[in-house]
Scaffold this motif. Structure first.
Motif, PDB file in Angstrom:
ATOM      1  N   GLU A 193       4.665   1.412 -10.049  1.00  0.00           N
ATOM      2  CA  GLU A 193       4.761   1.091  -8.833  1.00  0.00           C
ATOM      3  C   GLU A 193       3.849   1.907  -7.464  1.00  0.00           C
ATOM      4  OE1 GLU A 193       6.596  -0.782  -5.248  1.00  0.00           O
ATOM      5  OE2 GLU A 193       6.223  -1.175  -7.606  1.00  0.00           O
ATOM      6  N   GLU A 194       3.703   2.959  -7.785  1.00  0.00           N
ATOM      7  CA  GLU A 194       3.124   4.065  -6.941  1.00  0.00           C
ATOM      8  C   GLU A 194       1.565   3.382  -6.718  1.00  0.00           C
ATOM      9  OE1 GLU A 194       4.359   5.443  -9.766  1.00  0.00           O
ATOM     10  OE2 GLU A 194       6.166   5.811  -8.729  1.00  0.00           O
ATOM     11  N   ASP A 195       0.893   3.071  -7.831  1.00  0.00           N
ATOM     12  CA  ASP A 195      -0.341   2.219  -7.564  1.00  0.00           C
ATOM     13  C   ASP A 195      -0.441   1.102  -6.830  1.00  0.00           C
ATOM     14  OD1 ASP A 195      -1.753   4.361  -9.534  1.00  0.00           O
ATOM     15  OD2 ASP A 195      -0.943   3.255 -11.078  1.00  0.00           O
ATOM     16  N   VAL A 196       0.611   0.367  -7.245  1.00  0.00           N
ATOM     17  CA  VAL A 196       0.775  -1.079  -6.366  1.00  0.00           C
ATOM     18  C   VAL A 196       0.931  -0.563  -4.713  1.00  0.00           C
ATOM     19  CG1 VAL A 196       1.892  -3.139  -6.074  1.00  0.00           C
ATOM     20  CG2 VAL A 196       1.792  -2.265  -8.297  1.00  0.00           C
ATOM     21  N   GLN A 197       1.971   0.339  -4.625  1.00  0.00           N
ATOM     22  CA  GLN A 197       2.121   0.691  -3.239  1.00  0.00           C
ATOM     23  C   GLN A 197       0.649   1.251  -2.778  1.00  0.00           C
ATOM     24  OE1 GLN A 197       5.302   3.483  -3.435  1.00  0.00           O
ATOM     25  NE2 GLN A 197       7.169   1.677  -3.344  1.00  0.00           N
ATOM     26  N   SER A 198      -0.054   2.019  -3.223  1.00  0.00           N
ATOM     27  CA  SER A 198      -1.124   2.499  -2.603  1.00  0.00           C
ATOM     28  C   SER A 198      -2.273   1.396  -2.624  1.00  0.00           C
ATOM     29  CB  SER A 198      -1.667   3.712  -3.682  1.00  0.00           C
ATOM     30  OG  SER A 198      -3.081   4.021  -3.387  1.00  0.00           O
ATOM     31  N   LEU A 199      -2.441   0.624  -3.444  1.00  0.00           N
ATOM     32  CA  LEU A 199      -3.434  -0.525  -3.217  1.00  0.00           C
ATOM     33  C   LEU A 199      -2.942  -1.300  -1.979  1.00  0.00           C
ATOM     34  CD1 LEU A 199      -6.197  -1.975  -3.760  1.00  0.00           C
ATOM     35  CD2 LEU A 199      -4.970  -3.237  -5.611  1.00  0.00           C
ATOM     36  N   GLU A 200      -1.781  -1.736  -1.894  1.00  0.00           N
ATOM     37  CA  GLU A 200      -1.004  -2.601  -0.921  1.00  0.00           C
ATOM     38  C   GLU A 200      -1.330  -1.837   0.604  1.00  0.00           C
ATOM     39  OE1 GLU A 200       2.998  -4.628  -0.111  1.00  0.00           O
ATOM     40  OE2 GLU A 200       3.426  -2.850  -1.261  1.00  0.00           O
ATOM     41  N   SER A 201      -1.169  -0.570   0.458  1.00  0.00           N
ATOM     42  CA  SER A 201      -1.333   0.235   1.809  1.00  0.00           C
ATOM     43  C   SER A 201      -2.928   0.126   2.158  1.00  0.00           C
ATOM     44  CB  SER A 201      -0.905   1.464   1.633  1.00  0.00           C
ATOM     45  OG  SER A 201       0.635   1.598   1.536  1.00  0.00           O
ATOM     46  N   TRP A 202      -3.665   0.283   1.068  1.00  0.00           N
ATOM     47  CA  TRP A 202      -5.204   0.197   1.294  1.00  0.00           C
ATOM     48  C   TRP A 202      -5.496  -1.144   1.814  1.00  0.00           C
ATOM     49  CZ3 TRP A 202      -8.900   3.993   0.499  1.00  0.00           C
ATOM     50  CH2 TRP A 202     -10.329   3.623   0.311  1.00  0.00           C
ATOM     51  N   LEU A 203      -5.165  -2.226   1.263  1.00  0.00           N
ATOM     52  CA  LEU A 203      -5.505  -3.635   1.818  1.00  0.00           C
ATOM     53  C   LEU A 203      -4.914  -3.683   3.288  1.00  0.00           C
ATOM     54  CD1 LEU A 203      -4.740  -5.613  -1.509  1.00  0.00           C
ATOM     55  CD2 LEU A 203      -7.046  -4.904  -0.522  1.00  0.00           C
ATOM     56  N   LYS A 204      -3.880  -3.327   3.656  1.00  0.00           N
ATOM     57  CA  LYS A 204      -3.234  -3.548   4.803  1.00  0.00           C
ATOM     58  C   LYS A 204      -4.186  -2.950   6.055  1.00  0.00           C
ATOM     59  CE  LYS A 204       1.444  -4.400   3.773  1.00  0.00           C
ATOM     60  NZ  LYS A 204       2.918  -3.734   3.927  1.00  0.00           N
ATOM     61  N   GLY A 205      -4.795  -1.782   5.664  1.00  0.00           N
ATOM     62  CA  GLY A 205      -5.713  -0.867   6.592  1.00  0.00           C
ATOM     63  C   GLY A 205      -6.969  -1.557   6.602  1.00  0.00           C
ATOM     64  N   GLU A 206      -7.609  -2.748   5.680  1.00  0.00           N
ATOM     65  CA  GLU A 206      -8.984  -3.114   5.485  1.00  0.00           C
ATOM     66  C   GLU A 206      -9.257  -4.090   6.747  1.00  0.00           C
ATOM     67  OE1 GLU A 206     -11.826  -2.769   3.346  1.00  0.00           O
ATOM     68  OE2 GLU A 206     -10.454  -1.172   2.764  1.00  0.00           O
ATOM     69  N   PRO A 207     -10.255  -3.537   7.766  1.00  0.00           N
ATOM     70  CA  PRO A 207     -10.502  -4.369   8.978  1.00  0.00           C
ATOM     71  C   PRO A 207     -11.017  -5.993   8.548  1.00  0.00           C
ATOM     72  CG  PRO A 207     -11.936  -2.456   8.773  1.00  0.00           C
ATOM     73  CD  PRO A 207     -10.966  -2.604   7.661  1.00  0.00           C
TER      74      PRO A 207
END
Length: 114
Positions: free
Chosen positions: A22-36
């Motif tokens: 789950e930590e990996d999914v959360q990490s990538l999800e946060s990363w994608l939300k920050g992608e301009p």
């Protein structure tokens, strides 16, 4: 027919083979939300993971990018390319932070009839 009925909505599903923490999914999800490149073009959400042979059943979730508005197949393909590039950058970042084998997330088009 009202607007939205019978339309094909475009989604991009991001998942990884096998069991994913789950930590990996959360990490990538946060990363994608920050992608301009994705901001204003997609809504980052979660969806139940599709069944996969050899993976224990459980609360596994995929990340789903809902393409905002009606842009068509070409735009969905462009979102897949941008998401794929973003996933590569995320994996590079994770390796730089000491994760020797971050999950191999992949992006693919996923249409849903509504």
């Amino acid at each position: 027919m009202t607007q939205g009925e019978g339309e094909l909505r475009r989604y991009v599903r991001i998942s990884a083979p096998g069991h994913v923490q789950e930590e990996d999914v959360q990490s990538l999800e946060s990363w994608l939300k920050g992608e301009p490149e994705l901001k204003g073009r997609v809504q980052v959400k979660r969806a139940p993971r599709r069944a996969e042979a050899g993976v224990p059943m459980g609360p596994q979730m995929d990340i789903v990018l809902h393409v905002v508005g009606w842009f068509g197949t070409a735009t969905a393909a462009q979102i897949v390319r941008q998401a794929t590039e973003s996933i590569k950058e995320w994996r590079t970042s994770r390796r730089a932070l000491g994760d020797t084998d971050p999950p191999d997330f992949r992006a693919e088009q996923d249409g849903e009839q509504v």
